[in-house]
Design a protein around this motif. Sequence first.
Motif, short mmCIF file in Angstrom:
data_model
loop_
_atom_site.label_atom_id
_atom_site.label_comp_id
_atom_site.label_asym_id
_atom_site.label_seq_id
_atom_site.Cartn_x
_atom_site.Cartn_y
_atom_site.Cartn_z
N GLU A 1 0.75 -1.24 0.07
CA GLU A 1 -0.07 0.03 -0.08
C GLU A 1 0.87 1.24 0.12
OE1 GLU A 1 -3.76 1.82 0.01
OE2 GLU A 1 -3.29 -0.09 -0.49
N GLU A 2 0.87 2.07 -1.15
CA GLU A 2 1.58 3.19 -1.26
C GLU A 2 1.28 4.43 -0.16
OE1 GLU A 2 2.37 5.49 -4.68
OE2 GLU A 2 2.72 3.36 -5.90
N GLY A 3 2.12 4.89 0.48
CA GLY A 3 1.54 5.84 1.45
C GLY A 3 0.85 5.43 2.74
N PHE A 4 1.20 4.08 2.84
CA PHE A 4 0.38 3.56 4.39
C PHE A 4 0.83 4.58 5.47
CE2 PHE A 4 0.23 0.72 8.01
CZ PHE A 4 -1.13 0.55 7.91
N GLY A 5 2.04 4.69 5.63
CA GLY A 5 2.70 5.17 6.68
C GLY A 5 1.71 6.45 7.13
N GLU A 6 1.78 7.21 5.87
CA GLU A 6 0.92 8.54 6.20
C GLU A 6 -0.68 8.46 6.50
OE1 GLU A 6 2.72 8.26 3.05
OE2 GLU A 6 4.65 8.83 4.35
N ARG A 7 -1.16 7.31 6.00
CA ARG A 7 -2.42 7.18 6.27
C ARG A 7 -2.90 6.06 7.31
NH1 ARG A 7 -3.55 4.48 1.50
NH2 ARG A 7 -5.68 3.90 2.43
N ARG A 8 -1.85 5.62 8.17
CA ARG A 8 -2.05 4.42 9.04
C ARG A 8 -2.96 5.13 10.03
NH1 ARG A 8 2.37 0.80 11.86
NH2 ARG A 8 1.10 -0.16 13.72
N ALA A 9 -2.60 6.20 10.79
CA ALA A 9 -3.18 6.75 11.91
C ALA A 9 -4.73 6.69 11.30
CB ALA A 9 -2.77 8.19 12.40
N ALA A 10 -5.20 7.38 10.43
CA ALA A 10 -6.57 7.61 10.09
C ALA A 10 -7.28 6.53 9.65
CB ALA A 10 -6.50 8.48 8.75
N LEU A 11 -6.61 5.29 9.04
CA LEU A 11 -7.24 3.83 8.83
C LEU A 11 -7.39 3.30 10.26
CD1 LEU A 11 -5.34 2.99 5.93
CD2 LEU A 11 -7.60 3.63 6.00
N GLU A 12 -6.73 3.40 11.00
CA GLU A 12 -6.79 2.83 12.40
C GLU A 12 -7.70 3.49 13.21
OE1 GLU A 12 -2.72 2.79 14.12
OE2 GLU A 12 -2.23 0.86 13.18
N GLU A 13 -7.84 4.62 12.84
CA GLU A 13 -9.09 5.28 13.85
C GLU A 13 -10.35 4.84 13.24
OE1 GLU A 13 -10.82 9.92 14.63
OE2 GLU A 13 -8.66 9.67 14.63
N LYS A 14 -10.64 4.65 12.04
CA LYS A 14 -11.75 4.17 11.36
C LYS A 14 -11.93 2.80 11.85
CE LYS A 14 -11.88 7.27 7.24
NZ LYS A 14 -11.68 7.31 5.97
N ALA A 15 -10.80 1.94 11.90
CA ALA A 15 -10.94 0.73 12.39
C ALA A 15 -11.49 0.46 13.85
CB ALA A 15 -9.62 -0.07 12.32
N ASP A 16 -11.16 1.67 14.67
CA ASP A 16 -11.52 1.70 16.01
C ASP A 16 -12.92 1.92 15.97
OD1 ASP A 16 -9.11 0.93 17.41
OD2 ASP A 16 -8.58 3.24 17.38
N VAL A 17 -13.47 2.73 14.99
CA VAL A 17 -15.02 3.04 15.16
C VAL A 17 -15.68 1.95 14.65
CG1 VAL A 17 -16.76 4.26 13.88
CG2 VAL A 17 -14.39 5.40 14.35
N VAL A 18 -15.37 1.12 13.78
CA VAL A 18 -16.06 -0.29 13.35
C VAL A 18 -15.74 -1.15 14.68
CG1 VAL A 18 -15.68 -2.37 12.10
CG2 VAL A 18 -15.60 -0.24 11.06
#
Length: 189
Positions: A113-130
Amino acid sequence: MAELDERSWAEAIGMYARRYTVAKVTSRKHEEWALDLSALMHGDTRDSRDWQVCDPLLGEFERVDDPYYPFVVPPNDLPALEAWKARLQEIPRSSAKRFLVALSTLWLNVEKEEGFGERRAALEEKADVVLSRFPQGSRFYANTGRDSENLDYYERIPGCNTISVHIWDLGLFLVSDAEVGMVWSFHAW
């Protein structure tokens, strides 16, 4: 983390919109949670709270003859269902979070996944919501093989036990006392 409500839920499952992914939740009606899976896999299943679902096949022709497409519906008799459930392994909540993130990646592979490092925190926050929809004590089941509870889902996922008509599908069932959900992604080669 955003407080769980209809809006935060829609934003969270929105991370699956760019993939061939089904993400939805239905009410538990059976003590044996797996008996609720056929309702969950049905193409027109509404969210138990009437919240947004992610289902790229809504209204598509594939579901005209088979409203469960792309899923192979689990059996509804308990002995056969137990054998079917052997395709799944329970994983801890911390692994479920990482798996939810991995399921949002374009190739179902965080390492690609390109740019995962920059997007990781936002994706993890969404996973926390789920995950917040499934309180402590909930259980999580992945189809990623025997050693699922020990996998690092931020590394390449080596295999799967398919539950669909496709040759590769990865997914997570989320089970609480009140609801059962799924986030299931496919490679339809």
